[in-house]
Design a protein around this motif. Sequence first.
Motif, PDB file in Angstrom:
ATOM      1  N   ALA A 295     -14.053   9.213   8.804  1.00  0.00           N
ATOM      2  CA  ALA A 295     -14.793   8.000   8.417  1.00  0.00           C
ATOM      3  C   ALA A 295     -13.993   6.743   8.781  1.00  0.00           C
ATOM      4  N   LEU A 296     -12.679   6.780   8.535  1.00  0.00           N
ATOM      5  CA  LEU A 296     -11.843   5.620   8.871  1.00  0.00           C
ATOM      6  C   LEU A 296     -11.855   5.335  10.375  1.00  0.00           C
ATOM      7  N   MET A 297     -11.743   6.408  11.164  1.00  0.00           N
ATOM      8  CA  MET A 297     -11.695   6.218  12.617  1.00  0.00           C
ATOM      9  C   MET A 297     -13.050   5.723  13.132  1.00  0.00           C
ATOM     10  N   GLU A 298     -14.122   6.129  12.468  1.00  0.00           N
ATOM     11  CA  GLU A 298     -15.451   5.636  12.817  1.00  0.00           C
ATOM     12  C   GLU A 298     -15.515   4.127  12.511  1.00  0.00           C
ATOM     13  N   GLU A 299     -14.978   3.753  11.345  1.00  0.00           N
ATOM     14  CA  GLU A 299     -14.950   2.330  10.955  1.00  0.00           C
ATOM     15  C   GLU A 299     -14.157   1.518  11.997  1.00  0.00           C
ATOM     16  N   PHE A 300     -13.066   2.118  12.494  1.00  0.00           N
ATOM     17  CA  PHE A 300     -12.183   1.399  13.428  1.00  0.00           C
ATOM     18  C   PHE A 300     -12.883   1.101  14.763  1.00  0.00           C
ATOM     19  N   LYS A 301     -13.934   1.902  15.064  1.00  0.00           N
ATOM     20  CA  LYS A 301     -14.656   1.652  16.330  1.00  0.00           C
ATOM     21  C   LYS A 301     -15.244   0.240  16.343  1.00  0.00           C
ATOM     22  N   SER A 302     -15.523  -0.303  15.149  1.00  0.00           N
ATOM     23  CA  SER A 302     -16.100  -1.654  15.100  1.00  0.00           C
ATOM     24  C   SER A 302     -15.002  -2.714  15.281  1.00  0.00           C
ATOM     25  N   GLY A 303     -13.728  -2.292  15.359  1.00  0.00           N
ATOM     26  CA  GLY A 303     -12.656  -3.248  15.640  1.00  0.00           C
ATOM     27  C   GLY A 303     -11.622  -3.376  14.530  1.00  0.00           C
ATOM     28  N   ALA A 304     -11.923  -2.851  13.341  1.00  0.00           N
ATOM     29  CA  ALA A 304     -10.946  -2.978  12.241  1.00  0.00           C
ATOM     30  C   ALA A 304     -11.127  -1.834  11.255  1.00  0.00           C
ATOM     31  N   MET A 305     -10.051  -1.512  10.531  1.00  0.00           N
ATOM     32  CA  MET A 305     -10.186  -0.559   9.410  1.00  0.00           C
ATOM     33  C   MET A 305      -9.333  -1.086   8.255  1.00  0.00           C
ATOM     34  N   HIS A 306      -9.745  -0.744   7.048  1.00  0.00           N
ATOM     35  CA  HIS A 306      -9.002  -1.200   5.869  1.00  0.00           C
ATOM     36  C   HIS A 306      -8.505   0.001   5.103  1.00  0.00           C
ATOM     37  N   LEU A 307      -7.225  -0.015   4.800  1.00  0.00           N
ATOM     38  CA  LEU A 307      -6.651   1.115   4.064  1.00  0.00           C
ATOM     39  C   LEU A 307      -6.964   0.970   2.576  1.00  0.00           C
ATOM     40  N   SER A 308      -7.114   2.106   1.909  1.00  0.00           N
ATOM     41  CA  SER A 308      -7.318   2.075   0.459  1.00  0.00           C
ATOM     42  C   SER A 308      -6.028   1.566  -0.201  1.00  0.00           C
ATOM     43  N   GLU A 309      -6.137   1.086  -1.427  1.00  0.00           N
ATOM     44  CA  GLU A 309      -4.952   0.587  -2.141  1.00  0.00           C
ATOM     45  C   GLU A 309      -3.863   1.662  -2.203  1.00  0.00           C
ATOM     46  N   GLY A 310      -4.294   2.900  -2.519  1.00  0.00           N
ATOM     47  CA  GLY A 310      -3.339   4.005  -2.648  1.00  0.00           C
ATOM     48  C   GLY A 310      -2.602   4.259  -1.341  1.00  0.00           C
ATOM     49  N   ALA A 311      -3.371   4.289  -0.233  1.00  0.00           N
ATOM     50  CA  ALA A 311      -2.759   4.564   1.080  1.00  0.00           C
ATOM     51  C   ALA A 311      -1.804   3.441   1.458  1.00  0.00           C
ATOM     52  N   LEU A 312      -2.214   2.208   1.176  1.00  0.00           N
ATOM     53  CA  LEU A 312      -1.378   1.061   1.527  1.00  0.00           C
ATOM     54  C   LEU A 312      -0.064   1.081   0.732  1.00  0.00           C
ATOM     55  N   THR A 313      -0.175   1.380  -0.552  1.00  0.00           N
ATOM     56  CA  THR A 313       1.034   1.426  -1.385  1.00  0.00           C
ATOM     57  C   THR A 313       1.991   2.489  -0.851  1.00  0.00           C
ATOM     58  N   ARG A 314       1.457   3.652  -0.524  1.00  0.00           N
ATOM     59  CA  ARG A 314       2.329   4.722  -0.008  1.00  0.00           C
ATOM     60  C   ARG A 314       2.944   4.319   1.325  1.00  0.00           C
ATOM     61  N   ALA A 315       2.138   3.693   2.175  1.00  0.00           N
ATOM     62  CA  ALA A 315       2.661   3.273   3.489  1.00  0.00           C
ATOM     63  C   ALA A 315       3.814   2.300   3.299  1.00  0.00           C
ATOM     64  N   ARG A 316       3.671   1.387   2.313  1.00  0.00           N
ATOM     65  CA  ARG A 316       4.737   0.388   2.093  1.00  0.00           C
ATOM     66  C   ARG A 316       5.982   1.021   1.479  1.00  0.00           C
ATOM     67  N   GLU A 317       5.785   2.121   0.751  1.00  0.00           N
ATOM     68  CA  GLU A 317       6.971   2.830   0.237  1.00  0.00           C
ATOM     69  C   GLU A 317       7.722   3.510   1.390  1.00  0.00           C
ATOM     70  N   LEU A 318       6.969   3.951   2.376  1.00  0.00           N
ATOM     71  CA  LEU A 318       7.581   4.724   3.466  1.00  0.00           C
ATOM     72  C   LEU A 318       8.160   3.852   4.579  1.00  0.00           C
ATOM     73  N   PHE A 319       7.524   2.696   4.832  1.00  0.00           N
ATOM     74  CA  PHE A 319       7.902   1.903   6.008  1.00  0.00           C
ATOM     75  C   PHE A 319       8.115   0.434   5.666  1.00  0.00           C
ATOM     76  N   ALA A 320       9.137  -0.152   6.324  1.00  0.00           N
ATOM     77  CA  ALA A 320       9.206  -1.610   6.416  1.00  0.00           C
ATOM     78  C   ALA A 320       8.639  -1.957   7.793  1.00  0.00           C
ATOM     79  N   SER A 321       8.266  -3.219   7.999  1.00  0.00           N
ATOM     80  CA  SER A 321       7.767  -3.573   9.335  1.00  0.00           C
ATOM     81  C   SER A 321       8.140  -5.011   9.662  1.00  0.00           C
ATOM     82  N   HIS A 322       8.223  -5.280  10.960  1.00  0.00           N
ATOM     83  CA  HIS A 322       8.577  -6.629  11.394  1.00  0.00           C
ATOM     84  C   HIS A 322       8.078  -6.834  12.818  1.00  0.00           C
TER      85      HIS A 322
END
Length: 465
Positions: free
Chosen positions: A334-361
């Motif tokens: 479903a997320l990859m289908e959403e991305f076909k329109s040009g953007a996707m939004h991560l759920s709060e839970g997924a975003l929190t986990r991603a931020r625990e795992l990665f820094a970015s710059h």
Amino acid sequence: MKYISTRGQAPSLSFEEVVLTGLASDGGLYVPETLPQFSHEEIASWAGLSYQELAFKVMSPFVAGEIPDADLRRLIDDAYAGFRHEAIAPLVQTGHNEWILELFQGPTLAFKDFALQFLGHLLDYILKKRDQKVVVMGATSGDTGSAAIEGCRRCENIDIFILHPHNRVSNVQRRQMTTVLEGNVHNIALDGNFDDCQNMVKASFADQSFLPQGRQLVAVNSINWARIMAQIVYYFYASLALGGPARPVSFSVPTGNFGDIFAGYLASRMGLPIDQLVIATNSNDILHRAISSNDHSKHELQHTLSPSMDIMVSSNFERMLFDLYDRDGAAIAALMEEFKSGAMHLSEGALTRARELFASHKVDDARMLEVIRDVFEKTEYLLDPHTAIGVEAARATRRNRDLPMVCLATAHPAKFPEAVRQAGQETDPQLPHHMADLFQREERYEVLPNDTETVHKFMREHLAC
Ligand SMILES: Cc1ncc(COP(=O)(O)O)c(C=O)c1O
Ligand SMILES: N[C@@H](CCOP(=O)(O)O)C(=O)O
């Protein structure tokens, strides 16, 4: 060991089957159903192993006995025999607890050689055993192409077609690909950008009916699981050299298609203590925006001085999302289908986990050039533009200066003389001896429009093996 698709609908595959494929039939990417787990004691017992011995320890659980141990060891030895440094992946210190992991000591001067030298030997082995011929198709923003060609040029059972964006790779990168004149090597300069090349490759995997009967496509991009698997090894290697697993080590990874940093994430899931994993991007910053502000939207691709990272759609982020969404294939579809329109939004839970795992710059060209200049002035060490982005991202995001921070040096500066010159170097960095006559060699490549039919016709007409 079984491999399953991130979208949950494709059949699971064995190791050899997954090596011989690209995308799963449901459009997803293959990942191992479970990950091997190593205890700290076991990892500690590997201190002092050669790179090749360590590669066997890390990779053999993924191969799961499908290739006899003695054969796997030979494939690994052959893969790293052509590297120019005995350590294979030497570490160089550039500051207090700041290290550069030189991943450019292979034949084509980029980190891609680690996986693609191995994959070339592995494919040759599997195809000979099966008496099977295949068509390798890959997209490159500059480095995968030459590493894949170098890995496959002597494989009798492979025709290799590499698509690069016309006029958007460095002259050294282009010549590394187009001066290989073996009959089974075919270079296409596509009138488009890297995302166009990658889209065409993915569309071709989804519908392979253009190929003669009996032929199938095999991927050399990091959609092929074997690429990721081989890249996990150097995280263990660097950590062991710097006091791991007793102390955690951080890694900063110049990131484009998210393959290299995903391998680091897997190393940590397999038991390697990693403190920080830093996603370092150039101005094509979709991954930095996704992590920092949940903005995973496509912008127009910019042409930067770090061309190998000029990527907007990062294939392997899907593998990461699969874990962030608790391996729910339907959610990923479903997320990859959403991305076909040009953007996707991560759920709060997924975003929190991603931020625990990665820094970015994100680092733009101007800052990247300053970093090359600054590091050279202080240490006389010349960074390539991609590595400079990693160094800057490490410095900007680092939270514990008592732990080693390793920046992955993904390419040799001699591949990017233009950027190095703009950073103030008066003389171009020298190409190694085996490439000294690169600019005298004959080139062969075809410029084609960004049109799938035309590319498929070219491929059909040029099959040589
Ligand atoms: C020199 C260089 N650095 C960094 C990257 C980014 O690596 P990844 O695509 O695995 O994120 C690439 C290409 O992918 C590259 O060629
Ligand atoms: N930067 C790469 C782009 C392709 O990435 P891959 O890791 O999926 O092969 C390149 O240099 O070609």
